[in-house]
Design an enzyme around this catalytic site. Structure first.
Site, PDB file in Angstrom:
ATOM      1  CG  ASP A  63      -0.307   6.809  -2.892  1.00 49.27           C
ATOM      2  OD1 ASP A  63       0.045   7.714  -3.651  1.00 49.27           O
ATOM      3  OD2 ASP A  63       0.156   5.478  -2.437  1.00 49.27           O
ATOM      4  CG  ASP A 132       4.841  -5.648  -2.912  1.00 51.64           C
ATOM      5  OD1 ASP A 132       4.177  -4.725  -3.748  1.00 51.64           O
ATOM      6  OD2 ASP A 132       4.988  -4.773  -1.733  1.00 51.64           O
ATOM      7  CG  HIS A 134       2.664  -1.443  -3.363  1.00 56.65           C
ATOM      8  ND1 HIS A 134       3.330  -1.461  -2.810  1.00 56.65           N
ATOM      9  CD2 HIS A 134       2.869  -0.048  -3.914  1.00 56.65           C
ATOM     10  CE1 HIS A 134       5.069  -0.285  -3.341  1.00 56.65           C
ATOM     11  NE2 HIS A 134       3.669   0.172  -4.056  1.00 56.65           N
ATOM     12  CD  GLU A 139       3.052  -2.160   0.789  1.00 53.41           C
ATOM     13  OE1 GLU A 139       3.133  -2.630  -0.315  1.00 53.41           O
ATOM     14  OE2 GLU A 139       3.824  -1.365   0.917  1.00 53.41           O
TER      15      GLU A 139
HETATM   16  C1  GLP Z   1       4.894   4.072  -4.933  1.00 54.41           C
HETATM   17  C2  GLP Z   1       3.389   4.069  -4.975  1.00 54.41           C
HETATM   18  C3  GLP Z   1       2.958   3.985  -5.744  1.00 54.41           C
HETATM   19  C4  GLP Z   1       3.823   3.489  -6.909  1.00 54.41           C
HETATM   20  C5  GLP Z   1       4.785   2.195  -6.728  1.00 54.41           C
HETATM   21  C6  GLP Z   1       5.479   2.512  -7.506  1.00 54.41           C
HETATM   22  O1  GLP Z   1       5.682   4.155  -3.614  1.00 54.41           O
HETATM   23  N1  GLP Z   1       3.019   5.055  -3.442  1.00 54.41           N
HETATM   24  O2  GLP Z   1       1.046   4.926  -5.901  1.00 54.41           O
HETATM   25  O3  GLP Z   1       3.013   2.968  -8.027  1.00 54.41           O
HETATM   26  O4  GLP Z   1       5.360   2.673  -5.246  1.00 54.41           O
HETATM   27  O5  GLP Z   1       6.601   3.496  -7.761  1.00 54.41           O
HETATM   28  P1  GLP Z   1       7.413   3.641  -8.795  1.00 54.41           P
HETATM   29  O6  GLP Z   1       6.556   4.026  -9.659  1.00 54.41           O
HETATM   30  O7  GLP Z   1       7.986   4.198  -8.271  1.00 54.41           O
HETATM   31  O8  GLP Z   1       8.055   2.299  -9.294  1.00 54.41           O
END
Ligand code: GLP
Length: 256
Positions: A63, A132, A134, A139
């Protein structure tokens, strides 16, 4: 799903790194799907320390934010080069990250899917998970058959990611993300989660019903998923003892 619970984040990262390293040894021209966020940082550090040969490896990132200049310190382009690519011998032309500044976003997304197909599909997809549920930026209520496309972030995700941008308002609200259908086509998925704030999302994803309310729960339908957790992220799993038992009693040929 294979649930691997380790006492610490570092131990879980070491297991995850061995899984990726084994793939690169067996298939030097593997296609990796990669993730950003704080979760995969330890895995990337462990992989850098292993001095693996990345010369034939191709990567596709999950992404990217829409509208951030590529050079912005919080763009996923910057993140990937800073935290992984500049430290390994990957060929620049083998790196693919969604272009958050594409003029025609639907066209770009369709082309990204074509590139993945042309590369032979993703051998192993690294995933984190949002609080959440995702994966990528899919989402809650994302179609479980979705492909690479534009998404609008939830307010919760904007809150969660505000720590990288200084304020919630500064977090871009739109992103390009591989779809859940895209992720489900990877031959193997490797989901990482650390910390108590991921424990509910993980419990729902692993032991709850398959539902778009927790997009990661779709992985229950995938034939090859490994979930590497530290103790706090595993703390709400009802069957945690069983998963530990399975891991401790693996046949020798299954140990990585
Ligand atoms: C982000 C990314 C995801 C990631 C998730 C958790 O915004 N787009 O790929 O797995 O949210 O983030 P973090 O690893 O900083 O907790």
């Amino acid at each position: 799903m294979e649930i691997i619970i380790q006492a610490t984040q570092q131990a879980a990262n070491e297991v995850a790194a061995r899984i990726v390293a084994r793939l690169l040894h067996e298939k030097p021209n593997a296609v990796l799907g990669l993730a950003t966020g704080s979760t995969p940082l330890g895995l990337y550090q462990a992989l850098i320390g292993m001095n693996l040969d990345w010369s034939q490896v191709t990567t596709f990132n999950l992404d990217e934010y829409i509208g951030l200049p590529r050079e912005h310190p919080q763009s996923y382009h910057s993140f990937m080069w800073e935290n992984l690519f500049q430290h390994v011998n990957i060929a620049k032309e083998n790196v693919h990250i969604p272009d958050g500044n594409a003029e025609d976003i639907p066209k770009f997304c369709a082309a990204y899917e074509d590139q993945i197909r042309t590369a032979g599909g993703i051998d192993l997809q690294v995933l984190g998970i949002g609080t959440d549920g995702h994966i990528g930026f899919n989402e809650p209520t994302s179609s479980l058959a979705s492909r690479t496309r534009i998404k609008t972030l939830t307010q919760q995700t904007c809150k969660d990611n505000a720590r990288f941008f200084g304020s919630e308002e500064a977090v871009p609200k739109h992103v390009i993300t591989m779809g859940i259908g895209t992720i489900m086509e990877a031959r193997q998925n490797l989901l990482l989660a650390f910390g108590d704030n991921k424990s509910s999302a993980i419990a729902e994803a692993v032991e709850g019903p398959i539902t778009s309310i927790n997009p990661a729960s779709a992985l229950q339908m995938h034939p090859l998923v490994k979930v590497c957790l530290d103790d706090p992220a595993a703390s709400k799993l009802q069957r945690a003892d069983y998963y530990r038992w399975v891991y401790d009693n693996k046949p020798a040929w299954q140990i990585f």
